[in-house]
Design a protein around this motif. Structure first.
Motif, mmCIF file in Angstrom:
data_model
loop_
_atom_site.group_PDB
_atom_site.id
_atom_site.type_symbol
_atom_site.label_atom_id
_atom_site.label_comp_id
_atom_site.label_asym_id
_atom_site.label_seq_id
_atom_site.Cartn_x
_atom_site.Cartn_y
_atom_site.Cartn_z
ATOM 1 N N GLY A 15 0.816 -1.212 0.000
ATOM 2 C CA GLY A 15 0.000 0.000 0.000
ATOM 3 C C GLY A 15 0.845 1.255 0.000
ATOM 4 O O GLY A 15 0.533 2.228 -0.702
ATOM 5 N N MET A 16 1.923 1.260 0.773
ATOM 6 C CA MET A 16 2.811 2.429 0.798
ATOM 7 C C MET A 16 3.497 2.616 -0.551
ATOM 8 O O MET A 16 3.590 3.738 -1.049
ATOM 9 C CB MET A 16 3.849 2.299 1.909
ATOM 10 N N LEU A 17 3.960 1.521 -1.136
ATOM 11 C CA LEU A 17 4.595 1.616 -2.448
ATOM 12 C C LEU A 17 3.574 2.038 -3.498
ATOM 13 O O LEU A 17 3.859 2.894 -4.341
ATOM 14 C CB LEU A 17 5.249 0.281 -2.828
ATOM 15 N N GLY A 18 2.381 1.466 -3.448
ATOM 16 C CA GLY A 18 1.324 1.851 -4.382
ATOM 17 C C GLY A 18 0.932 3.311 -4.222
ATOM 18 O O GLY A 18 0.660 4.005 -5.210
ATOM 19 N N LEU A 19 0.915 3.798 -2.990
ATOM 20 C CA LEU A 19 0.606 5.201 -2.741
ATOM 21 C C LEU A 19 1.664 6.108 -3.362
ATOM 22 O O LEU A 19 1.330 7.104 -4.017
ATOM 23 C CB LEU A 19 0.505 5.460 -1.231
ATOM 24 N N MET A 20 2.929 5.758 -3.192
ATOM 25 C CA MET A 20 4.001 6.566 -3.792
ATOM 26 C C MET A 20 3.901 6.568 -5.313
ATOM 27 O O MET A 20 4.004 7.624 -5.949
ATOM 28 C CB MET A 20 5.371 6.049 -3.356
ATOM 29 N N ALA A 27 0.552 13.403 -9.719
ATOM 30 C CA ALA A 27 1.254 14.685 -9.806
ATOM 31 C C ALA A 27 1.583 15.012 -11.260
ATOM 32 O O ALA A 27 1.402 16.160 -11.699
ATOM 33 C CB ALA A 27 2.526 14.643 -8.963
ATOM 34 N N TYR A 28 2.039 14.019 -12.012
ATOM 35 C CA TYR A 28 2.311 14.244 -13.431
ATOM 36 C C TYR A 28 1.036 14.649 -14.165
ATOM 37 O O TYR A 28 1.040 15.578 -14.970
ATOM 38 C CB TYR A 28 2.911 12.996 -14.080
ATOM 39 N N ALA A 98 -2.695 1.660 -9.409
ATOM 40 C CA ALA A 98 -3.640 1.821 -10.518
ATOM 41 C C ALA A 98 -5.004 2.261 -10.015
ATOM 42 O O ALA A 98 -5.671 3.092 -10.639
ATOM 43 C CB ALA A 98 -3.752 0.516 -11.305
ATOM 44 N N ILE A 99 -5.431 1.731 -8.875
ATOM 45 C CA ILE A 99 -6.714 2.140 -8.298
ATOM 46 C C ILE A 99 -6.672 3.616 -7.915
ATOM 47 O O ILE A 99 -7.605 4.369 -8.204
ATOM 48 C CB ILE A 99 -7.074 1.246 -7.090
ATOM 49 N N LEU A 100 -5.584 4.041 -7.291
ATOM 50 C CA LEU A 100 -5.447 5.440 -6.893
ATOM 51 C C LEU A 100 -5.445 6.365 -8.109
ATOM 52 O O LEU A 100 -6.188 7.353 -8.163
ATOM 53 C CB LEU A 100 -4.166 5.639 -6.074
ATOM 54 N N TYR A 101 -4.624 6.051 -9.099
ATOM 55 C CA TYR A 101 -4.534 6.904 -10.278
ATOM 56 C C TYR A 101 -5.852 6.917 -11.062
ATOM 57 O O TYR A 101 -6.317 7.982 -11.481
ATOM 58 C CB TYR A 101 -3.392 6.450 -11.195
#
Length: 181
Positions: A15-20, A27-28, A98-101
């Motif tokens: 989750g932390m890696l996915g968040l980063m 941001a891009y 992918a879910i976050l983006y």
């Protein structure tokens, strides 16, 4: 037999890696949308294109670096981890990213800029109406579903890309070199 790691440790780290990774992509996306591109001056349009390309390359390389570093950190933290564990970790992080983006993109096209697809669909309907009226009717029907379609398209694309990247990187994380100490 003792477990290599708990599910909680696995999903917290993924989750932390996915968040980063998701935040880098978001941001891009935000910066590229703020830059726009709707200018009539050729020199300014070229500059925006060059800056956009540089930002995309930085995002691409940055995501690969962050994924590799996160996978290596996970493997270093858990000594009994093998390459398949590292692959699963990277694939889980890719899915969460992918879910976050995809969620951020859906928010953008439904709340922040809901006219994005509407304008594009109106232009397409105008162009195809003269050719075949049934095409324009089909486009109008699909137009309302484009935000959902784009959400799932982004989700699938980003997950597949991250899973492939995870498969490539996990071959050497942890290292299989018997002479390395």
């Amino acid at each position: 037999m003792e477990e290599k790691y708990t599910r909680g440790e696995f999903w917290n780290a993924a989750g932390m890696l996915g968040l980063m990774l998701g935040l880098i992509s978001c941001a891009y996306f935000a910066v590229s949308n703020l830059m726009g591109g709707g200018t009539d001056k050729v020199a300014l349009a070229m500059l925006i294109s060059v800056v956009s390309l540089i930002l995309w390359i930085a995002k691409f390389v940055g995501c690969i670096y962050v994924m590799k570093s996160g996978m290596r950190k996970f493997a270093d933290a858990h000594k009994d981890v093998d390459n398949s564990d590292t692959f699963r970790f990277g694939a889980a992080a890719a899915l969460l990213s992918a879910i976050l983006y995809s969620g951020a993109y859906l928010l953008f096209v439904t709340v922040i800029n809901p006219d994005l697809f509407t304008e594009a669909m109106q232009l397409a309907v105008e162009q195809y109406a003269s050719i075949d009226p049934s095409i324009s009717e089909s486009l109008e029907q699909v137009g309302g579903k484009l935000p959902q379609i784009s959400f799932f398209a982004n989700l699938i694309y980003c997950t597949i890309f991250g899973t492939i990247l995870s498969a490539i990187l996990s071959r050497n994380i942890p290292s299989q070199n018997p002479f390395e100490s």
